[in-house]
Design a protein around this motif. Structure first.
Motif, short mmCIF file in Angstrom:
data_model
loop_
_atom_site.label_atom_id
_atom_site.label_comp_id
_atom_site.label_asym_id
_atom_site.label_seq_id
_atom_site.Cartn_x
_atom_site.Cartn_y
_atom_site.Cartn_z
N LEU A 1 -0.96 6.81 4.37
CA LEU A 1 -1.21 6.84 5.81
C LEU A 1 -1.53 5.44 6.31
O LEU A 1 -1.09 5.05 7.40
N SER A 2 -2.28 4.70 5.51
CA SER A 2 -2.61 3.34 5.91
C SER A 2 -1.33 2.52 6.11
O SER A 2 -1.18 1.81 7.10
N ILE B 1 -3.48 15.78 7.60
CA ILE B 1 -4.76 16.11 6.98
C ILE B 1 -5.42 17.28 7.70
O ILE B 1 -6.18 18.03 7.10
N GLY C 1 -0.78 11.38 10.35
CA GLY C 1 -2.15 11.74 9.99
C GLY C 1 -2.48 13.19 10.29
O GLY C 1 -3.40 13.74 9.69
N LEU C 2 -1.74 13.79 11.21
CA LEU C 2 -1.99 15.20 11.50
C LEU C 2 -1.90 16.04 10.24
O LEU C 2 -2.44 17.14 10.19
N LEU D 1 -10.44 8.23 10.02
CA LEU D 1 -9.50 7.62 9.08
C LEU D 1 -8.65 6.57 9.79
O LEU D 1 -8.47 5.45 9.29
N LEU D 2 -8.16 6.92 10.97
CA LEU D 2 -7.34 5.96 11.71
C LEU D 2 -8.18 4.74 12.09
O LEU D 2 -7.70 3.60 12.07
N ARG E 1 -12.12 18.19 10.43
CA ARG E 1 -10.96 17.39 10.00
C ARG E 1 -10.30 16.70 11.18
O ARG E 1 -9.73 15.62 11.02
N LEU F 1 -9.71 12.72 11.08
CA LEU F 1 -8.47 11.96 11.31
C LEU F 1 -8.77 10.74 12.16
O LEU F 1 -8.31 9.64 11.87
N VAL G 1 -5.41 -2.34 -3.82
CA VAL G 1 -3.98 -2.49 -3.59
C VAL G 1 -3.80 -3.68 -2.70
O VAL G 1 -4.21 -3.68 -1.55
N GLY H 1 1.67 6.47 12.42
CA GLY H 1 0.50 6.73 11.58
C GLY H 1 -0.33 7.87 12.12
O GLY H 1 -0.77 8.75 11.38
N ALA H 2 -0.53 7.86 13.44
CA ALA H 2 -1.37 8.90 14.03
C ALA H 2 -0.71 10.26 13.87
O ALA H 2 -1.37 11.25 13.52
N GLN I 1 0.83 -1.21 0.00
CA GLN I 1 0.00 0.00 0.00
C GLN I 1 0.86 1.25 0.00
O GLN I 1 0.54 2.24 -0.66
N PHE J 1 0.48 3.65 9.18
CA PHE J 1 -0.25 3.20 10.36
C PHE J 1 0.00 1.72 10.62
O PHE J 1 0.16 1.29 11.76
N GLN J 2 0.04 0.95 9.55
CA GLN J 2 0.32 -0.47 9.73
C GLN J 2 1.73 -0.71 10.23
O GLN J 2 2.00 -1.66 10.95
N PHE K 1 -4.49 8.25 1.52
CA PHE K 1 -5.13 7.12 2.19
C PHE K 1 -4.19 5.93 2.24
O PHE K 1 -3.94 5.35 3.30
N LEU K 2 -3.63 5.59 1.07
CA LEU K 2 -2.76 4.42 1.02
C LEU K 2 -1.49 4.65 1.83
O LEU K 2 -1.04 3.77 2.58
N ILE L 1 -6.91 -3.47 9.46
CA ILE L 1 -5.88 -4.34 10.05
C ILE L 1 -6.53 -5.48 10.83
O ILE L 1 -6.12 -6.63 10.76
N TYR M 1 1.52 2.26 14.81
CA TYR M 1 0.31 3.03 15.08
C TYR M 1 0.62 4.48 15.39
O TYR M 1 -0.06 5.40 14.93
N PHE N 1 -8.28 2.44 9.20
CA PHE N 1 -7.05 1.66 9.07
C PHE N 1 -7.05 0.50 10.07
O PHE N 1 -6.69 -0.63 9.74
#
Lengths: 109, 486, 653
Positions: free
Chosen positions: B397-398, B415, B412-413, C195-196, C188, C192, C83, B408-409, B322, B401-402, B394-395, C203, B405, C199
């Motif tokens: 951040l995903s 956005i 993510g800020l 969105l998290l 927003r 966030l 993906v 990712g968080a 991703q 995050f994977q 999206f991809l 998972i 964590y 994810f």
């Protein structure tokens, strides 16, 4: 008349070595210490010729003509160099009315 | 053969443009870039989406040293070449209203630049890659240094020296790697990309090679803390050069990581991925926060670019499918959005003679078309769903995050922060009451629409049908991953 | 274990389902592109007509759904992006919850579009307004129809964008723009979280599609109150907090009143702000597995209801009062969610949509009549001039106050009964909030429509009832606010809770996952009667107090700048929450931005880079001293170097 190498071999090799080393050293010292560009130039020639003598000598002792061929090359190059070098010295003299190399210190920064 | 055509056509056209004095140069250059785009489209249509390198050409260059002039395209290269071929005509078109001195030189340099950029993306030989890497630098240096703003000389000098400095480390690493490769019966070593991929070095060696290569790519991208050349250069360069820099040249660094770093030194990467992710994430937050208070539009976008690239870099270093796919699609999206935004800034600057947010305002009252385009490109950059930015972010951040964590968080800020600085800019420029500078601001002309509409279409195309592009790069990314995890 | 009906793939309905959001989108495109060229009548017709068409299709979908055995289905439009194992389909899901939301959104949306045609008729941005409204409808419909979390997120962000555009609709005004920006950014923050959560869901469950996620959540063991479930639900709830204006992310909603009044009615009262509740109910399977989160939601909801209600007591702007009442009512809905009364919550969403849209539109009609005055201190006695508005507004006020038989009574009563069963203390809090609600709503009503007119002469001469395009929606909404409650009659009056029964299947999986949590409340009829009586009594007392204060004594709130008691001052200034956020978040970030730029970036990082440059310069300056220019020296260095090399060569190497 003997062959040239034989003539050369009549003097021991060590003598040639000492002689050309002395000659080379005189050339080096001359280059380092003298201020007149023409003298420095002549000293450079002295060094070249010191090498030439050594080459001829060694070439004879070792029966290897390559050394003598090299001498011819060096003489030719030296001749060309003299032409260019003297021309530069003449130009310097025209510009600063002197051939003192200490005055020629523009070659910096 | 197509690859060679793609590569040399702009250079040939550049020579042609050099011969044309005066305004005609613009048009010839534009047509030439359109032809290039057509060739790229032809290549895309004929491209078979599998993991192989296609349209390959491998001519011995320094045969006895195993260095070949080998070019070709896999999915990732193709997308990058396509992006270049798509953006350069628009960049040329965007300059039509400018009166640059010596236009034939200007456009020739742009075309040479295109050859350099394309070369970077199609080179399958380390030394060839290095060659084009430097070739791409020279035209952009001259464009920026000749047609730039008041402080152009020191700024472009710094840019040039900084990137050259990085490239030298890359060259050193390439030379070392080259001597580790096994050769063929003809040569003792090989600098082909596949020879590099087959290397198995110990972890310590990979670590230092990793840093040598990473330095070069990180400076080009640029990743925090190697970014300081970038805001100044973006601001001082003429807008077309800024577009080239931000839209395409920046991708050279990321592409370099994908092609020449991750698969070559996988152990080094796994050793240092955490560090790179932390740097990238710092870059995201750092760039975003600085962008909030910028008052020069170009500088604001420059800092936002640091944030966006930080996210791409973080995503691809997770070595997750991703992340890599997101990185590829985000490269396209970022190129499109940033070129559009810089062009809009250029439009505003040409009409008002200022890029200061404080002295603008109220533009939207007289410019419906500009407002819509600006808003769409803006929403693309703040990753609103159904625009191109969303898919990539999206991809990415995903994947981050994977990976972790917390990473990712924090990443993510972006956005939230992107919304803050972008909306602040949009509000300051477009909303409110008219200022002295924006009085009588005219809406888009035909030329300007011709540049912006294709970009806007791409914003939605990638946003709605990303699979068009994802499917091209998917096998190549899969291949890369299998090399990395071998 | 009972049979759970899983959604099936129903491509036959693809076109119809697609048309529901697509029609408003086409309206958006035409109105947006034709912006200033199309005649106003056509713009209004297109804007409202497309939404009406969506409503009619929704009705058809509803009838088709119920007549075909109420089997939920999925419509796959195309594969959006893939993906690896992550597959996001651009697809819609139709089930009971979706249909309910569809009917509500398109129905109320249509009425508000019609209303807007009258309300905005003098505005130069007429076409733009309808374009934005249509875009909002599109986004909202995608939100409720999406069949996976990413699709929901699409609508989720889309409505955020439209909210931004519509709050800042009159973009010459700086405060309005700031309000718009604030709304977008606060949303927003929630996004966030959402969105998290997506994810984390991917998972954990390997998919983001609703049926797959919920099925695997209900089948996996050991999930109940596990860390991951709490994290997912909490993060989702953060998203809901942003969108549905819950503490601590509620301050954008009152500011959002900067937008035109129909926008406040549609987006910031009836539909968008309830998206958070929709999302929680949609994810009910996940939430029942996280009782801790539920408790947290209940507490947040209750606190929000109370805080917003107290602020509402002291506001003087007609729309601000309604805004705080919306926040407070949303708090009620979350309170209900927290006690797992999902259906009661959606019931309240529905009735609230009726009466709050009505109240906002009524307020719009008032504002329209008094020449854009919004301060209730400058109104009064308007019932003479605006009879229809008055009556419909009164119905709305009665409904929100929970007076039987209006819609709000049934939903709020059911909601409070569940809260009572869950926790008595929360019930007291809820009662207190509903007491305040009744008080400030009647305060608003009395100050606006009773007494003497307190505005200027110019305003008085201009007073008029609104045109029919505005009053008809009011009347329709008033009727809905009156009878809307009967779709969910409590058990004491009737055996069939229509709404509850209709929605029951969507909790099947939740029951399987955590049956204990989904037990229906066991309240005997006597208790239920008492609860009802108490809540009605509370409301009536509040109304009487308001009547005495504002009609009998004709009290008018103090004008700006006069001394207020400390507590009054505190709630008048909304607990200074905006100021606190400004000090705690905004200013530090701004200062950090400046510091990072001026100091870290320019001085430290760039300083190091330039330091390298300087190092080269300095070393150059030092080394150039060796270049004296004296040829003799050069020669000497050369000879010395040769000697050195020879020496090294012979004696060392």
């Amino acid at each position: 008349m003997n062959q040239m190498p034989d003539v050369i071999r009549t003097i021991p090799l060590e003598f040639y070595l000492y002689f050309s080393t002395a000659l080379f050293a005189i050339g080096v010292i001359g280059v380092l210490t003298r201020r007149n560009a023409i003298v420095i130039f002549m000293c450079v020639e002295l060094m070249l010729n010191a090498v030439n003598i050594l080459m001829v000598a060694l070439s004879s002792y070792r029966s290897d003509p390559n050394g003598q061929i090299f001498v011819f090359f060096i003489m030719a190059v030296a001749a060309a160099e003299v032409t260019v070098g003297l021309a530069i010295i003449v130009m310097i003299y025209r510009n600063i009315r002197s051939t003192d190399v200490q005055l020629m210190n523009y070659l910096k920064w | 053969m197509i690859t060679a055509l793609l590569l040399f056509w702009p250079a040939l056209a550049a020579l042609l443009v050099l011969l044309i004095k005066g305004e005609g140069a613009k048009k010839v250059a534009f047509i030439a870039t359109l032809v290039e785009f057509a060739i790229a489209l032809f290549a895309t249509v004929n491209f078979v989406p599998d993991a192989t390198t296609q349209f390959a050409l491998d001519i011995p260059w320094v045969e006895r040293a195993g260095i070949g002039f080998s070019i070709g395209m896999d999915g990732i290269s193709l997308l990058m070449v396509l992006l270049t071929a798509f953006l350069v005509p628009l960049i040329v078109l965007s300059s039509f209203k400018h009166d640059y001195k010596n236009p034939h030189v200007f456009y020739a340099l742009v075309l040479f630049m295109q050859t350099g950029l394309t070369g970077v993306f199609v080179a399958m030989d380390a030394f060839l890659f290095y060659f084009f890497w430097e070739v791409a630098l020279i035209p952009i240096y001259f464009i920026a240094a000749i047609w730039g703003g008041a402080r152009r000389i020191p700024v472009t000098f710094k840019f040039f020296v900084y990137t050259i400095f990085g490239s030298l480390f890359m060259l050193a690493a390439f030379v070392y790697l080259y001597f580790q490769t096994a050769g063929t019966e003809l040569a003792a070593h090989s600098s082909n990309v596949n020879a590099f991929y087959q290397l198995t070095l110990d972890s310590a060696t990979q670590s230092w090679i990793f840093w040598f290569l990473f330095l070069a790519f990180a400076i080009k991208m640029p990743v925090f803390p190697f970014h300081t050349w970038q805001p100044d250069t973006y601001t001082e360069s003429p807008t077309q050069a800024t577009m080239l820099l931000a839209g395409i040249m920046l991708k050279m660094g990321i592409y370099g990581v994908l092609r020449w770093l991750l698969p070559v030194v996988p152990l080094g990467v796994s050793e240092w991925a955490d560090t790179v992710l932390v740097l990238s994430i710092i870059g995201i937050i750092y760039g975003s926060i600085i962008a909030i208070r910028q008052h020069d539009l170009k500088r604001l976008i420059a800092y936002s670019s640091i944030a966006h690239v930080g996210l791409i870099s973080a995503g691809i270093f997770t070595l997750n499918e991703q992340g890599l796919q997101g990185g590829v699609i985000q490269m396209l999206s970022h190129g499109i959005n940033v070129v559009g935004l810089f062009f809009i800034i250029d439009i505003i600057f040409r009409r008002t003679n200022t890029r200061e947010i404080a002295s603008l305002g109220g533009i939207t009252q007289t410019t419906p078309a500009l407002s819509i385009m600006f808003l769409i490109l803006l929403m693309g950059s703040v990753a609103l769903p159904l625009t191109n930015g969303f898919i990539g972010e999206f991809l990415l951040l995903s994947s981050v995050f994977q990976y972790n964590y917390y990473f990712g968080a924090v990443a993510g800020l972006t956005i939230i922060l992107a919304a803050v600085y972008m909306l602040r800019m949009f509000q300051g420029v477009m909303f409110g009451t008219k200022s002295e500078a924006t009085e009588g601001f005219a809406d888009l002309t035909f030329h300007e629409k011709a540049v912006l509409i294709p970009l806007v279409i791409m914003v939605f195309w990638i946003g709605l049908f990303p699979n068009t592009f994802l499917s091209i790069s998917e096998p190549a990314v899969g291949q890369l991953l299998s090399i990395i995890n071998r | 274990m009972q049979e759970v009906v899983m959604p099936f793939n129903n491509q036959e309905m693809a076109l119809l389902c697609l048309l529901v959001p697509l029609l408003p989108f086409i309206g958006f495109l035409i109105n947006g592109l034709g912006n200033r060229k199309l005649p106003k009548a056509l713009v209004g017709l297109l804007g409202s007509g497309t939404v009406l068409a969506s409503f009619l299709i929704s009705v058809y979908l509803f009838i088709d759904f119920t007549s075909n055995g109420s089997r939920p289905y999925i419509v796959d439009l195309y594969n959006w992006f893939t993906v690896g194992s992550l597959e996001i389909g651009f697809s819609f899901m139709i089930d009971q919850l979706t249909l309910l939301m569809l009917l509500m959104v398109t129905g109320i949306g249509f009425l508000i579009h019609v209303y807007s045609a009258g309300y905005m008729s003098h505005d130069e941005g007429y076409g733009k307004f309808f374009a934005y409204l249509n875009l909002f409808m599109f986004s909202m419909l995608v939100l409720v129809m999406g069949s996976n979390y990413v699709m929901m997120f699409v609508g989720w962000e889309g409505v955020g964008l439209c909210s931004y555009l519509l709050i800042g609709f009159w973009n010459k005004n700086h405060n309005y723009n700031n309000a718009a920006k604030k709304a977008f950014i606060m949303n927003r923050i929630g996004d966030l979280g959402f969105l998290l959560a997506i994810f984390l869901i991917f998972i954990t469950f390997g998919s983001v599609s609703f049926p797959e996620v919920f099925l695997s959540a209900s089948q996996m063991s050991g999930l109940t109150d596990s860390g991951v479930m709490i994290a997912i639900t909490m993060l989702l709830f953060v998203g809901a907090m942003g969108k549905s204006a819950q503490l601590p992310l509620f301050t954008w909603l009152p500011d959002a009143m900067a937008g035109p009044t129909p926008v406040s009615a549609l987006i910031h009262a009836a539909t968008m702000v309830t998206a958070g509740i929709y999302m929680v109910i949609r994810s009910n399977v996940l939430y029942v597995l996280a009782p801790t989160t539920m408790e947290f939601i209940a507490i947040i909801g209750l606190i929000t209801a109370l805080v917003a209600a107290t602020i509402g007591l002291a506001q003087n702007d007609i729309k601000k009062v309604l805004a705080y009442s919306t926040v407070s009512q949303l708090g009620f809905m979350f309170l209900a969610l927290g006690v797992m009364a999902f259906s009661s919550s959606i019931f309240h969403v529905l009735t609230h949509a009726f009466f709050k849209a009505l109240l906002f539109l009524g307020a719009g009609s008032v504002i329209h009549a008094v020449s854009n005055e919004q301060d209730i201190r400058n109104m009064g006695g308007l019932r003479k001039w605006l009879p229809i508005t008055f009556i419909t507004f009164l119905i709305g006020t009665l409904a929100i106050s929970g007076i039987p038989p209006f819609a709000g009574f049934f939903s709020k009563d059911e909601l409070l009964a569940h809260v009572f069963e869950h926790n008595k203390l929360m019930w007291v809090g809820g009662l207190l909030a509903s007491f305040m609600t009744a008080f400030y709503m009647f305060r608003l009503l009395f100050l606006t429509f009773f007494g003497k007119f307190r505005g200027t002469e110019a305003q008085r001469s201009h007073l008029h009832e609104s045109p029919s395009s505005m009053t008809i929606p009011l009347i329709v909404l008033a009727i809905l606010s009156t009878i809307g409650g009967f779709i969910g009659l409590p058990a004491v009056f009737s055996d069939t809770h229509t709404l509850g029964n209709f929605l029951a299947p969507i909790y099947d999986l939740a029951r399987r996952a955590n049956g204990a949590a989904m037990e229906a409340p066991h309240i005997d009829h006597a208790t239920e009667y008492i609860l009802m009586a108490v809540s009605v009594a509370v409301a009536v007392i509040a109304i009487i107090i308001a009547y005495i204060m504002y009609v009998k004594k004709e009290t008018v709130p103090a004008p700006e700048g006069t001394g207020l008691s400390p507590i009054h001052n505190l709630i008048y200034n909304k607990y200074y929450i905006d100021e606190i956020y400004d000090t705690v978040f905004v200013r530090p970030v701004m200062a950090l931005s400046t510091a990072l730029h001026r100091f870290v970036d320019v001085v430290v990082v760039d300083g190091i880079v330039n330091g390298f440059g300087k190092l080269v310069m300095v070393s150059g300056r030092v080394l150039r001293l060796t270049q004296s220019g004296v040829t003799g020296f050069y020669v000497f260095v050369m000879v010395a170097s040769i000697v050195l090399i020879l020496f090294l060569n012979f004696f060392i190497g």
